[in-house]
Design an enzyme around this catalytic site. Sequence first.
Site, short mmCIF file in Angstrom:
data_model
loop_
_atom_site.label_atom_id
_atom_site.label_comp_id
_atom_site.label_asym_id
_atom_site.label_seq_id
_atom_site.Cartn_x
_atom_site.Cartn_y
_atom_site.Cartn_z
N LYS A 125 38.67 45.36 36.84
CA LYS A 125 36.88 45.58 36.77
C LYS A 125 37.56 45.94 38.51
O LYS A 125 38.43 45.93 38.97
CB LYS A 125 37.04 43.78 37.03
CG LYS A 125 37.73 42.76 37.52
CD LYS A 125 37.09 42.83 39.30
CE LYS A 125 38.88 41.74 39.73
NZ LYS A 125 39.10 42.55 41.23
N VAL A 170 49.26 46.64 36.58
CA VAL A 170 49.75 45.46 36.80
C VAL A 170 49.75 45.19 38.02
O VAL A 170 49.69 45.78 39.19
CB VAL A 170 50.98 45.01 36.53
CG1 VAL A 170 51.71 43.61 36.16
CG2 VAL A 170 50.79 45.39 34.48
N ALA A 171 48.50 43.66 38.25
CA ALA A 171 49.35 43.01 40.38
C ALA A 171 48.26 44.19 40.53
O ALA A 171 48.94 44.07 41.98
CB ALA A 171 50.60 43.17 40.27
N GLY A 172 47.57 45.25 40.45
CA GLY A 172 46.67 45.80 41.18
C GLY A 172 45.42 45.90 41.53
O GLY A 172 44.48 46.62 42.07
N GLY A 182 43.56 43.20 35.49
CA GLY A 182 43.95 43.27 34.23
C GLY A 182 44.69 42.03 33.16
O GLY A 182 44.79 42.22 32.04
N GLY A 183 45.36 41.20 34.11
CA GLY A 183 45.82 40.25 33.36
C GLY A 183 44.33 39.14 32.69
O GLY A 183 44.43 39.27 31.73
N SER A 184 43.22 39.66 33.44
CA SER A 184 42.26 38.45 33.42
C SER A 184 41.39 39.21 31.47
O SER A 184 41.12 38.51 30.65
CB SER A 184 40.98 38.37 34.56
OG SER A 184 41.84 37.66 35.63
N ALA A 185 41.87 40.20 31.79
CA ALA A 185 41.29 41.57 30.97
C ALA A 185 41.67 40.66 29.42
O ALA A 185 41.47 40.93 28.17
CB ALA A 185 41.70 42.96 31.00
N ASP A 192 38.65 34.92 37.31
CA ASP A 192 38.08 36.72 36.79
C ASP A 192 38.41 36.72 35.33
O ASP A 192 37.14 37.40 35.24
CB ASP A 192 39.13 37.49 37.01
CG ASP A 192 39.17 38.28 38.29
OD1 ASP A 192 38.13 37.23 39.58
OD2 ASP A 192 39.68 38.88 39.49
O1 C5P Z 1 41.85 31.82 39.05
P1 C5P Z 1 43.21 32.79 39.22
O2 C5P Z 1 44.37 32.28 38.95
O3 C5P Z 1 42.28 34.57 39.06
O4 C5P Z 1 43.51 33.12 40.68
C1 C5P Z 1 44.94 33.38 41.36
C2 C5P Z 1 45.21 32.92 42.90
O5 C5P Z 1 44.65 33.64 43.67
C3 C5P Z 1 44.68 31.64 43.13
O6 C5P Z 1 45.64 30.45 42.29
C4 C5P Z 1 44.52 31.75 44.31
O7 C5P Z 1 45.37 31.47 45.08
C5 C5P Z 1 43.86 32.76 44.03
N1 C5P Z 1 42.63 32.89 44.48
C6 C5P Z 1 41.46 32.11 45.31
N2 C5P Z 1 39.89 31.90 45.32
C7 C5P Z 1 39.17 32.70 44.67
C8 C5P Z 1 40.02 33.00 43.71
C9 C5P Z 1 41.89 32.98 43.49
O8 C5P Z 1 42.01 31.58 46.43
N3 C5P Z 1 37.99 32.56 44.36
#
Ligand code: C5P
Length: 294
Positions: free
Chosen positions: A10, A95-97, A101-104, A136
């Site tokens: 995405k 990765v970590a981009g 990718g992890g969400s996919a 995501d």
């Molecule tokens: O939800 P996800 O695990 O992908 O989020 C990873 C990190 O990104 C969260 O732990 C948070 O630090 C940050 N995040 C945030 N606000 C969001 C989405 C993610 O602060 N709306």
Amino acid sequence: MSVTVRASAKINLHLGVGAPREDGFHPLDTVYQAISLYDDVTVSETDTDSLTVTGSAHVDVAGVPTDATNIAMRALAEAPCGSAHDVRIAKQVPVAGGMAGGSADGAAALLAHDRLHDLRQSDDLLLAQAARLGSDVPFSLVGGTARGRGRGELVEPIVDHGTWWWVVVPAAVGLSTPEVYRHFDRLHPDAPAEPAEPAELLAALASGEPVRLARALHNDLQEPAIDLRPELGDLIARGEAEGALRGMVSGSGPTCVFLCDSQEGSMEVLTALSASYDVVLSAVGPVAGAHVLG
Ligand code: C5P
């Protein structure tokens, strides 16, 4: 028997970020688009859980956990059915981009598990499981072009009359999403509680006009990402000088994406950037959300 599900990368065409909530997450008003870079996740039943991760040449799979903390394994634990699984992930998404990718992988594993065991859970149930895995992940199930609110997990498809051509430049080393959000907080201690709305962007998507979309692209995490990685600013300027309508950081970065006026235009930008950057990809959006490969 095994089931393979494909899920896409995405990008965020609009990413409005508000001041952090009490739970630490940031309120978002975002517009996601699924683009044609894919991870394929194959799940089969076995005696003990196992996970293998492979990737295209540009994907650094060394950064992907291969134990129970991998999001695909966490996805299977979300909907336990008493079986052990063999999971194989073939990655094309950096990765970590900043491209989910992890969400996919999480979304693909949820759907593969559902189909493997013929559970046929409702969309609402799968979306709730997805939201528990990450902000995501629901969008990775839905795909297309969609607005995301809450912390990004409340997803609603939106009208998109375009076929949008992108050039994608991943970075060799990823950026930590929490770190980019923390830096946003440092740069914007007085951020409003309500994130910026994407009004003009929604109109641009409905118009299907690339020049109009280019003007409306917006990412509140671009400034902190460039502050942490100043070379991203140079990359964006370079892509725009080479003919892209607009370059931007994808999500929390460090991948940068360039909107082009046509497929031919994207090939020209790709060729020009390939002279200086190791990995330059092209992609089109919107594409489908997670789906079983036939
Ligand atoms: O939800 P996800 O695990 O992908 O989020 C990873 C990190 O990104 C969260 O732990 C948070 O630090 C940050 N995040 C945030 N606000 C969001 C989405 C993610 O602060 N709306």
